[in-house]
Each structure stands twice: as C-alpha cells, then as structure tokens.
Design a protein around this motif. Structure first.
Motif, mmCIF file in Angstrom:
data_model
loop_
_atom_site.group_PDB
_atom_site.id
_atom_site.type_symbol
_atom_site.label_atom_id
_atom_site.label_comp_id
_atom_site.label_asym_id
_atom_site.label_seq_id
_atom_site.Cartn_x
_atom_site.Cartn_y
_atom_site.Cartn_z
ATOM 1 N N ILE A 83 0.759 -1.199 -0.135
ATOM 2 C CA ILE A 83 0.089 -0.099 0.003
ATOM 3 C C ILE A 83 0.884 1.272 -0.023
ATOM 4 C CG2 ILE A 83 -1.653 1.199 1.104
ATOM 5 C CD1 ILE A 83 -2.651 -1.366 2.423
ATOM 6 N N VAL A 84 0.618 2.120 -0.964
ATOM 7 C CA VAL A 84 1.327 3.449 -0.837
ATOM 8 C C VAL A 84 0.236 4.381 -0.751
ATOM 9 C CG1 VAL A 84 2.731 4.989 -2.408
ATOM 10 C CG2 VAL A 84 3.232 2.451 -2.501
ATOM 11 N N GLU A 85 0.443 5.438 0.173
ATOM 12 C CA GLU A 85 -0.679 6.386 0.625
ATOM 13 C C GLU A 85 -0.416 7.665 0.212
ATOM 14 O OE1 GLU A 85 -1.793 8.287 4.796
ATOM 15 O OE2 GLU A 85 -2.710 6.264 4.596
ATOM 16 N N CYS A 86 -1.190 8.386 -0.575
ATOM 17 C CA CYS A 86 -0.982 9.866 -0.934
ATOM 18 C C CYS A 86 -0.778 10.700 0.241
ATOM 19 C CB CYS A 86 -2.114 10.395 -1.906
ATOM 20 S SG CYS A 86 -1.955 11.978 -2.461
ATOM 21 N N PRO A 87 0.079 11.468 0.313
ATOM 22 C CA PRO A 87 0.288 12.103 1.777
ATOM 23 C C PRO A 87 -0.535 13.404 1.690
ATOM 24 C CG PRO A 87 2.188 12.682 0.058
ATOM 25 C CD PRO A 87 1.205 11.552 -0.446
ATOM 26 N N HIS A 88 -1.079 13.810 0.457
ATOM 27 C CA HIS A 88 -2.148 14.883 0.568
ATOM 28 C C HIS A 88 -3.477 14.430 0.772
ATOM 29 C CE1 HIS A 88 -4.646 17.972 -1.668
ATOM 30 N NE2 HIS A 88 -3.954 18.824 -0.989
ATOM 31 N N CYS A 89 -3.924 13.558 0.228
ATOM 32 C CA CYS A 89 -5.230 12.976 0.236
ATOM 33 C C CYS A 89 -5.603 12.043 1.334
ATOM 34 C CB CYS A 89 -5.689 12.449 -1.272
ATOM 35 S SG CYS A 89 -5.761 13.592 -2.577
ATOM 36 N N ARG A 90 -4.396 11.454 1.767
ATOM 37 C CA ARG A 90 -4.534 10.395 2.770
ATOM 38 C C ARG A 90 -5.299 9.202 2.390
ATOM 39 N NH1 ARG A 90 -0.287 11.978 5.205
ATOM 40 N NH2 ARG A 90 -0.075 13.842 6.211
ATOM 41 N N ILE A 91 -5.318 8.669 1.209
ATOM 42 C CA ILE A 91 -5.823 7.586 0.818
ATOM 43 C C ILE A 91 -4.821 6.591 -0.161
ATOM 44 C CG2 ILE A 91 -8.288 8.522 0.529
ATOM 45 C CD1 ILE A 91 -7.704 8.875 -2.451
ATOM 46 N N ALA A 92 -5.103 5.455 -0.302
ATOM 47 C CA ALA A 92 -4.211 4.312 -0.912
ATOM 48 C C ALA A 92 -4.351 4.884 -2.438
ATOM 49 C CB ALA A 92 -4.908 3.089 -0.847
ATOM 50 N N MET A 93 -3.123 4.975 -2.956
ATOM 51 C CA MET A 93 -2.733 5.272 -4.245
ATOM 52 C C MET A 93 -3.080 3.953 -5.206
ATOM 53 S SD MET A 93 0.620 7.429 -4.276
ATOM 54 C CE MET A 93 0.418 9.143 -4.823
ATOM 55 N N ARG A 94 -3.354 4.245 -6.558
ATOM 56 C CA ARG A 94 -3.750 3.000 -7.413
ATOM 57 C C ARG A 94 -2.384 2.455 -7.678
ATOM 58 N NH1 ARG A 94 -7.517 6.570 -9.995
ATOM 59 N NH2 ARG A 94 -5.723 7.175 -11.386
ATOM 60 N N PRO A 95 -2.325 1.103 -7.565
ATOM 61 C CA PRO A 95 -0.936 0.215 -7.926
ATOM 62 C C PRO A 95 -0.679 0.502 -9.523
ATOM 63 C CG PRO A 95 -2.559 -1.254 -7.494
ATOM 64 C CD PRO A 95 -3.402 -0.208 -7.050
ATOM 65 N N PRO A 96 0.535 0.273 -9.768
ATOM 66 C CA PRO A 96 0.849 0.315 -11.420
ATOM 67 C C PRO A 96 0.197 -0.883 -11.774
ATOM 68 C CG PRO A 96 2.836 -0.189 -10.123
ATOM 69 C CD PRO A 96 1.639 -0.016 -9.072
ATOM 70 N N PRO A 97 -0.111 -0.958 -13.212
ATOM 71 C CA PRO A 97 -0.625 -2.346 -13.919
ATOM 72 C C PRO A 97 0.559 -3.247 -14.024
ATOM 73 C CG PRO A 97 -0.974 -0.446 -15.194
ATOM 74 C CD PRO A 97 -0.358 0.047 -14.191
ATOM 75 N N LEU A 98 -0.137 -4.581 -14.005
ATOM 76 C CA LEU A 98 0.976 -5.647 -14.039
ATOM 77 C C LEU A 98 1.986 -5.408 -15.480
ATOM 78 C CD1 LEU A 98 1.899 -8.525 -13.202
ATOM 79 C CD2 LEU A 98 0.340 -9.287 -14.796
ATOM 80 N N GLY A 99 3.444 -5.470 -15.163
ATOM 81 C CA GLY A 99 4.330 -5.234 -16.207
ATOM 82 C C GLY A 99 4.678 -3.662 -16.308
ATOM 83 N N ALA A 100 3.969 -2.670 -15.724
ATOM 84 C CA ALA A 100 4.226 -1.349 -15.839
ATOM 85 C C ALA A 100 5.512 -1.105 -14.954
ATOM 86 C CB ALA A 100 3.010 -0.633 -15.784
ATOM 87 N N PRO A 101 5.920 0.297 -15.101
ATOM 88 C CA PRO A 101 6.832 0.759 -14.163
ATOM 89 C C PRO A 101 6.123 0.870 -12.757
ATOM 90 C CG PRO A 101 7.042 1.781 -16.427
ATOM 91 C CD PRO A 101 5.727 0.974 -16.406
ATOM 92 N N ASP A 102 7.095 1.113 -11.898
ATOM 93 C CA ASP A 102 6.583 1.288 -10.369
ATOM 94 C C ASP A 102 6.415 2.627 -10.070
ATOM 95 O OD1 ASP A 102 6.158 0.853 -7.808
ATOM 96 O OD2 ASP A 102 8.425 1.184 -7.228
ATOM 97 N N ARG A 103 4.786 3.048 -10.813
ATOM 98 C CA ARG A 103 4.458 4.170 -10.641
ATOM 99 C C ARG A 103 2.828 4.170 -10.113
ATOM 100 N NH1 ARG A 103 2.572 8.562 -15.250
ATOM 101 N NH2 ARG A 103 2.737 10.317 -14.239
ATOM 102 N N TRP A 104 2.752 4.439 -8.843
ATOM 103 C CA TRP A 104 1.395 4.725 -8.280
ATOM 104 C C TRP A 104 0.810 5.880 -8.411
ATOM 105 C CZ3 TRP A 104 -0.065 0.679 -4.623
ATOM 106 C CH2 TRP A 104 0.925 -0.273 -4.354
ATOM 107 N N GLN A 105 -0.445 5.907 -8.473
ATOM 108 C CA GLN A 105 -1.327 7.128 -8.729
ATOM 109 C C GLN A 105 -2.353 7.458 -7.873
ATOM 110 O OE1 GLN A 105 -2.376 6.346 -12.982
ATOM 111 N NE2 GLN A 105 -0.696 7.747 -13.631
ATOM 112 N N CYS A 106 -2.300 8.686 -7.448
ATOM 113 C CA CYS A 106 -3.539 9.059 -6.490
ATOM 114 C C CYS A 106 -4.827 9.072 -7.174
ATOM 115 C CB CYS A 106 -3.208 10.128 -5.622
ATOM 116 S SG CYS A 106 -4.548 10.588 -4.727
ATOM 117 N N PRO A 107 -6.051 8.674 -6.599
ATOM 118 C CA PRO A 107 -7.059 8.734 -7.532
ATOM 119 C C PRO A 107 -7.732 10.019 -7.589
ATOM 120 C CG PRO A 107 -7.573 7.387 -5.682
ATOM 121 C CD PRO A 107 -5.908 7.575 -5.668
ATOM 122 N N ASP A 108 -7.361 10.721 -6.540
ATOM 123 C CA ASP A 108 -8.153 12.131 -6.360
ATOM 124 C C ASP A 108 -7.511 13.186 -6.672
ATOM 125 O OD1 ASP A 108 -10.271 10.775 -5.365
ATOM 126 O OD2 ASP A 108 -9.849 11.110 -3.186
#
Length: 145
Positions: A83-108
C-alpha cells in the motif's frame, strides 16, 4: 560458455564461483548459507525490492500477483498487500498495472509515487511538477504576445 549455460547453474555454483576459493571450510560455509537462506525472486523491472516481514521480522520480497503488488515473506510465507498512501489526500494510491513501471497514482489528485518513497519525496515531485507547469504557462504566454 554461453549465457544459457550460465543461467542453468545453481545458486550454490554461482556463489562458489564468486568466492573463488579451494578452502573446503569456506566452501562448506557457502553451501550452508545457500541452503539456509531463501532464493531471491526473479528480477522485475523495478529490481528486487525487500522489506521486513511484520510477523517474523525476516526478509519479504515484493512480488506481483493478479490483484497487484504484494509482499511475500521468504521465511514464514506471510503475504501482505503493498500500500502506498497519498500524503495529500490520505488515501491509498492505485498500484501500477502488471508489467508497468513502479508508478502509483492517487485517484483524487495528480500525485504519483514509487514503492517505498517518503511523503516528502512525493510532495517534492508534485512541487516540481507545478513549477514546471507554471514555467510552461509563462513561456506560452510570451509566445502569444
């Protein structure tokens, strides 16, 4: 020797070859080490990433399953979602898709992160992104004049 032959060698053979010793005591210790420690997982795009297991405090490797990244303990087998948490929104970020680079994205919000980055690293990247956008807006404004 071609790459295929080298890949077929066991972990023990690789360790013994790296040690480059004929001392039987050292060789025995290397073999014992290889037999009592877990095999590292296959290297992914992000490399080999580890953390401490919350149950037995040994090494857990980051792996990817169908639902996303997980920590798998090499000793006790404990599995836990990453789990990677967005420090601004305080919610779990979306994980990278299978095979994609390690880049989590905040949904908000537009913040992105890599596994293991600190909140400060994430906020610094967002600050740099906003500064770059401001510079681009300024440059576009100059071109329009």
């Amino acid at each position: 020797m071609n790459d295929f032959v080298d890949e077929a060698r066991s972990r023990v053979a690789h360790l013994l070859r790296m040690a480059n010793t004929t001392d039987d005591r050292v060789r025995a210790r290397i073999i014992e080490y290889a037999d009592t420690t877990p095999e590292p997982p296959v290297m992914s795009r992000a490399g080999i990433v580890t953390t401490g297991c919350p149950q037995c405090h040994r090494t857990a490797w980051r792996q990817q399953d169908a639902e996303g990244p997980v920590w798998v303990c090499a000793s006790c087998g404990h599995v836990e979602g990453v789990i990677v948490e967005c420090p601004h929104c305080r919610i779990a970020m979306r994980p990278p898709p299978l095979g994609a680079p390690d880049r989590w994205q905040c949904p908000d919000c537009p913040r992105v992160a890599a596994t293991g980055e600190s909140a400060q690293d994430i906020e610094d990247r967002e600050r740099q992104r906003l500064e770059a956008l401001a510079l681009l807006d300024h440059a576009i404004g100059l071109c329009a004049e």
